[in-house]
Design an enzyme around this catalytic site. Structure first.
Site, PDB file in Angstrom:
ATOM      1  N   LYS A  71       3.893  11.508   0.768  1.00 35.00           N
ATOM      2  CA  LYS A  71       2.501  11.948   0.914  1.00 35.00           C
ATOM      3  C   LYS A  71       2.395  12.965   2.042  1.00 35.00           C
ATOM      4  O   LYS A  71       2.947  14.041   1.900  1.00 35.00           O
ATOM      5  CB  LYS A  71       1.619  10.722   1.032  1.00 35.00           C
ATOM      6  CG  LYS A  71       1.508  10.130  -0.382  1.00 35.00           C
ATOM      7  CD  LYS A  71       1.233   8.718  -0.531  1.00 35.00           C
ATOM      8  CE  LYS A  71       1.405   8.363  -2.009  1.00 35.00           C
ATOM      9  NZ  LYS A  71       1.574   6.942  -2.242  1.00 35.00           N
ATOM     10  N   SER A 125      -5.630   3.747  -1.438  1.00 34.51           N
ATOM     11  CA  SER A 125      -5.122   4.932  -2.131  1.00 34.51           C
ATOM     12  C   SER A 125      -6.100   5.512  -3.146  1.00 34.51           C
ATOM     13  O   SER A 125      -6.149   6.722  -3.330  1.00 34.51           O
ATOM     14  CB  SER A 125      -3.791   4.611  -2.810  1.00 34.51           C
ATOM     15  OG  SER A 125      -3.940   3.543  -3.726  1.00 34.51           O
ATOM     16  N   HIS A 136      -1.356   6.467   3.082  1.00 38.20           N
ATOM     17  CA  HIS A 136      -2.284   7.598   3.193  1.00 38.20           C
ATOM     18  C   HIS A 136      -2.825   7.796   4.602  1.00 38.20           C
ATOM     19  O   HIS A 136      -3.608   8.704   4.843  1.00 38.20           O
ATOM     20  CB  HIS A 136      -3.440   7.422   2.201  1.00 38.20           C
ATOM     21  CG  HIS A 136      -2.966   7.349   0.796  1.00 38.20           C
ATOM     22  ND1 HIS A 136      -2.787   8.472   0.022  1.00 38.20           N
ATOM     23  CD2 HIS A 136      -2.561   6.294   0.046  1.00 38.20           C
ATOM     24  CE1 HIS A 136      -2.319   8.103  -1.158  1.00 38.20           C
ATOM     25  NE2 HIS A 136      -2.167   6.789  -1.173  1.00 38.20           N
TER      26      HIS A 136
HETATM   27  C1  LIG Z   1       2.019   6.024  -3.157  1.00 43.59           C
HETATM   28  C2  LIG Z   1       1.883   4.665  -2.626  1.00 43.59           C
HETATM   29  C3  LIG Z   1       2.952   3.768  -2.679  1.00 43.59           C
HETATM   30  C4  LIG Z   1       4.221   4.076  -3.403  1.00 43.59           C
HETATM   31  O1  LIG Z   1       5.005   4.937  -2.693  1.00 43.59           O
HETATM   32  P1  LIG Z   1       6.153   5.751  -3.478  1.00 43.59           P
HETATM   33  O2  LIG Z   1       7.045   6.246  -2.396  1.00 43.59           O
HETATM   34  O3  LIG Z   1       5.459   6.810  -4.236  1.00 43.59           O
HETATM   35  O4  LIG Z   1       6.833   4.755  -4.374  1.00 43.59           O
HETATM   36  C5  LIG Z   1       2.796   2.544  -2.066  1.00 43.59           C
HETATM   37  N1  LIG Z   1       1.644   2.207  -1.466  1.00 43.59           N
HETATM   38  C6  LIG Z   1       0.583   3.039  -1.424  1.00 43.59           C
HETATM   39  C7  LIG Z   1      -0.674   2.604  -0.742  1.00 43.59           C
HETATM   40  C8  LIG Z   1       0.662   4.292  -2.011  1.00 43.59           C
HETATM   41  O5  LIG Z   1      -0.379   5.102  -2.003  1.00 43.59           O
END
Ligand SMILES: *Cc1c(COP(=O)(O)O)cnc(C)c1O
Length: 391
Positions: A239, A179, A207
């Site tokens: 995302k 991330s 991602h």
């Molecule tokens: C954003 C993210 C999360 C958390 O997800 P949310 O739905 O925002 O709680 C978990 N793992 C990774 C790799 C992320 O980038």
């Protein structure tokens, strides 16, 4: 006697370290051109990679479902909050990922905490990449299992840790696309060494879904791996999907185990059904977004070429997450502020989110960025090159 609470010293310490975090106020939808704190900015820091967060079809599905299904889900999935919209979305996600089943969670953070804690505990082992997302590290730490971190992407180090496991189950956990770094885990090698040692592999591809793999099916699909090689896939819906929530995808047995034992699944209210309905619309768009993915990749390649030629140091990433390594916290903030004065929003990412001495500007691209947006950003970065010492 207990010590009285005194919060100010930690706060001023944070300020002194240039690590004080402040929220900006967004006064427009999540899109490339934003109004932030009253200023009009071109954003290069959203995770809305395909521009679906404000897509008319997704909004329409959300509104229609809210009219029909209401707003609140009213209860957890196991009580009576499990709505038809959730059910249909789970089936569509399972089909998309190419696995038997998928289970919706309220957030990615909760999916990771619930899954790891349901699968392993005292006497087991969890091995994680050093740069895994905070939610995965927190999950490993709270699981009660032996918790070890291997060097970033280093399967030789991972193998060493795997062969040292003598008793209990072993779970290997990695981001698919990292991330904060944008690089990708070598899932072929990871799954191979895990299999040789009876370990399972969990990939959090928050991602990767939507941005890579055939039809946006993510990192596991990109490597062509099957569900007996990567047993657990996690995707987040906030995302590239542009909505909210998360899913865990894998076998019937896995999802049934999580339904019974994942506390962050059981003891929380189900997502609003309209969020599931909106996600069903965004999934349709995401699968068909080949042109957008090609455009995204084109922007990324031009950005890399041009910034490297200017003398910036980049993290080796092929994804739309392109970190410019700066090093010192104060320099990262200075660059971010200078970019903001020129009309761009690029956030500085500092420790503890990233390791000490690796403060960076995390540039992310969206398929909604045009060539002109990119050229303007590159021109600003060219001007600013002399302002920080990058060596
Ligand atoms: C954003 C993210 C999360 C958390 O997800 P949310 O739905 O925002 O709680 C978990 N793992 C990774 C790799 C992320 O980038």
């Amino acid at each position: 006697m207990a010590q009285p609470f005194e919060l100010n010293s930690a706060l001023s310490e944070r300020r002194k370290l240039n690590r004080f975090r402040e929220r900006r106020l967004l006064e427009s939808p999540q899109q490339v051109e934003q109004i932030i704190d009253g200023q009009s900015l071109i954003s290069f820091c959203s995770n809305d990679y395909l521009g679906l967060a404000n897509h008319p079809d997704v909004k329409e599905a959300f509104i229609e479902s809210a009219k029909k299904d209401g707003v609140g889900s009213g209860a957890s999935h196991l009580v009576n909050g499990h709505h038809e919209q959730h059910h249909l979305l789970e089936q569509e996600i399972a089909e998309f990922v190419g696995v038997e089943r998928a289970l919706l969670f309220s957030t990615g953070y909760m999916a990771n905490i619930g899954t790891i804690n349901a699968l392993i505990g005292k006497g087991d082992t969890v091995l994680e990449d050093k740069l895994n997302h905070a939610s995965l590290l927190d999950a490993g730490l709270t699981s009660g299992a032996r918790f070890k971190r291997y060097q970033h992407l280093d399967t030789t180090h991972l193998l060493k840790q795997l062969t040292a496991v003598e008793t209990g189950k072993c779970l290997v956990v990695t981001d698919g696309i990292f991330s904060m770094d944008g690089d990708q885990a070598p899932l072929d090698e990871i799954s191979q060494v895990a299999k040789q040692n009876n370990a399972w592999v969990m990939v959090d591809d928050a991602h990767g879904f939507g941005t890579c793999g055939p039809k946006g099916r993510g990192s596991v699909a990109q490597f062509g791996l099957a569900s007996d090689e990567i047993q657990i896939q996690v995707g987040t819906l906030g995302k590239a999907f542009g909505t909210f929530g998360a899913f865990v995808a894998g076998s019937h047995e896995l999802c049934e185990t999580l339904t019974q034992f994942a506390r962050s699944y059981i003891y929380t209210t189900a997502l609003p059904p309209a969020v599931a309905a909106a996600t069903r619309a965004s999934l349709k768009l995401l699968k068909e977004a080949e042109e957008q993915r090609a455009h995204l990749n084109g922007l990324t390649q031009v950005f890399k070429q041009e910034t490297l030629a200017m003398g910036y140091e980049l993290w080796p990433s092929e994804s739309p997450i392109q970190p410019i390594l700066v090093g010192k916290d104060a320099d990262a903030i200075h660059l971010s502020n200078q970019l903001q004065e020129r009309g761009f929003l690029v956030t500085a990412i500092r420790p503890p989110t990233v390791p000490e001495g690796s403060a960076r500007l995390r540039v992310t691209f969206s398929a909604q960025h045009t060539k002109e947006h990119l050229e303007k950003l590159l021109a600003a970065l060219y001007e600013l090159r002399a302002e920080v010492d990058l060596d």
